[in-house]
Design a protein around this motif. Sequence first.
Motif, PDB file in Angstrom:
ATOM      1  N   GLY A   1       0.244  -1.478  -0.052  1.00 16.43           N
ATOM      2  CA  GLY A   1      -0.165   0.068   0.044  1.00 16.43           C
ATOM      3  C   GLY A   1       0.815   0.929  -0.341  1.00 16.43           C
ATOM      4  N   THR A   2       1.833   0.994  -1.237  1.00 19.63           N
ATOM      5  CA  THR A   2       3.018   2.481  -0.660  1.00 19.63           C
ATOM      6  C   THR A   2       2.176   3.329  -1.497  1.00 19.63           C
ATOM      7  N   PRO A   3       1.968   4.717  -1.514  1.00 19.23           N
ATOM      8  CA  PRO A   3       2.139   5.784  -2.034  1.00 19.23           C
ATOM      9  C   PRO A   3       2.681   5.991  -3.193  1.00 19.23           C
ATOM     10  N   MET A   4       1.684   5.715  -4.939  1.00 19.77           N
ATOM     11  CA  MET A   4       2.688   5.761  -6.393  1.00 19.77           C
ATOM     12  C   MET A   4       1.881   7.225  -6.489  1.00 19.77           C
ATOM     13  N   ARG A   5       2.795   7.142  -7.666  1.00 22.11           N
ATOM     14  CA  ARG A   5       2.256   8.429  -8.599  1.00 22.11           C
ATOM     15  C   ARG A   5       2.531   8.108  -9.758  1.00 22.11           C
ATOM     16  N   GLY A   6       2.151   7.232 -10.916  1.00 26.75           N
ATOM     17  CA  GLY A   6       2.332   6.331 -11.270  1.00 26.75           C
ATOM     18  C   GLY A   6       3.574   5.508 -10.910  1.00 26.75           C
ATOM     19  N   THR A   7       4.179   5.818 -12.180  1.00 26.15           N
ATOM     20  CA  THR A   7       5.261   4.449 -11.409  1.00 26.15           C
ATOM     21  C   THR A   7       6.880   3.883 -10.707  1.00 26.15           C
ATOM     22  N   ARG A   8       6.860   5.714  -9.995  1.00 24.08           N
ATOM     23  CA  ARG A   8       7.508   6.337  -8.675  1.00 24.08           C
ATOM     24  C   ARG A   8       6.461   6.246  -7.129  1.00 24.08           C
ATOM     25  N   VAL A   9       7.321   6.579  -5.956  1.00 24.12           N
ATOM     26  CA  VAL A   9       7.206   6.562  -4.512  1.00 24.12           C
ATOM     27  C   VAL A   9       6.455   8.316  -5.234  1.00 24.12           C
ATOM     28  N   ASP A  10       5.596   7.874  -4.003  1.00 24.19           N
ATOM     29  CA  ASP A  10       5.084   9.417  -4.131  1.00 24.19           C
ATOM     30  C   ASP A  10       5.989   9.570  -2.401  1.00 24.19           C
ATOM     31  N   MET A  11       6.790  10.274  -2.825  1.00 21.12           N
ATOM     32  CA  MET A  11       8.362  10.669  -1.685  1.00 21.12           C
ATOM     33  C   MET A  11       7.511  11.298  -0.649  1.00 21.12           C
ATOM     34  N   ARG A  12       6.728  11.844  -1.064  1.00 22.95           N
ATOM     35  CA  ARG A  12       6.064  13.214   0.342  1.00 22.95           C
ATOM     36  C   ARG A  12       5.042  12.887   0.711  1.00 22.95           C
ATOM     37  N   ARG A  13       4.579  11.340   0.116  1.00 24.93           N
ATOM     38  CA  ARG A  13       3.626  10.072   1.407  1.00 24.93           C
ATOM     39  C   ARG A  13       4.140  10.019   2.110  1.00 24.93           C
ATOM     40  N   ALA A  14       5.327   8.774   1.199  1.00 29.51           N
ATOM     41  CA  ALA A  14       5.588   7.156   1.717  1.00 29.51           C
ATOM     42  C   ALA A  14       7.321   8.062   2.055  1.00 29.51           C
ATOM     43  N   ARG A  15       7.972   8.577   2.385  1.00 29.75           N
ATOM     44  CA  ARG A  15       9.402   8.780   2.822  1.00 29.75           C
ATOM     45  C   ARG A  15       8.842   8.530   4.917  1.00 29.75           C
ATOM     46  N   HIS A  16       9.545   7.863   4.862  1.00 28.50           N
ATOM     47  CA  HIS A  16       9.560   7.317   6.008  1.00 28.50           C
ATOM     48  C   HIS A  16      10.818   8.734   6.475  1.00 28.50           C
ATOM     49  N   HIS A  17      10.120   9.329   8.234  1.00 35.04           N
ATOM     50  CA  HIS A  17      11.380  10.203   8.122  1.00 35.04           C
ATOM     51  C   HIS A  17      11.588  10.068   9.766  1.00 35.04           C
ATOM     52  N   GLY A  18      11.237   9.207  10.444  1.00 38.63           N
ATOM     53  CA  GLY A  18      11.107   8.707  12.271  1.00 38.63           C
ATOM     54  C   GLY A  18      13.493   8.163  11.755  1.00 38.63           C
TER      55      GLY A  18
END
Length: 100
Positions: free
Chosen positions: A75-92
């Motif tokens: 269920g990783t947020p995607m934008r087309g064929t790429r990961v939506d880094m704004r929503r999926a990046r783990h900041h912890g």
Amino acid sequence: MDIVAEVREVVAAIPAGSVVSYGDIAERIGTGPRQVGHAMRLIDEGVPWWRVVHADGTPATCHQGQAPRLLAEEGTPMRGTRVDMRRARHHGDARVPPSP
């Protein structure tokens, strides 16, 4: 601790549905992204390697191109064929504290 062990610890701590970039890992352990990429080739299959992506969200192409499928299954947020880094990046702080 060696770089392969440090990269393994960071990658093992990335939660499902989240990602980090090679550069994110490099910053956390104090090395460069190319060294992280080299270490990724040496870690075992027991860590979620598909959760490490390029800075622009492009998934890894190794392992017969399985990363996009594995990311989608989590269920990783995607934008087309790429990961939506704004929503999926783990900041912890994904680093596991060193063993005593």
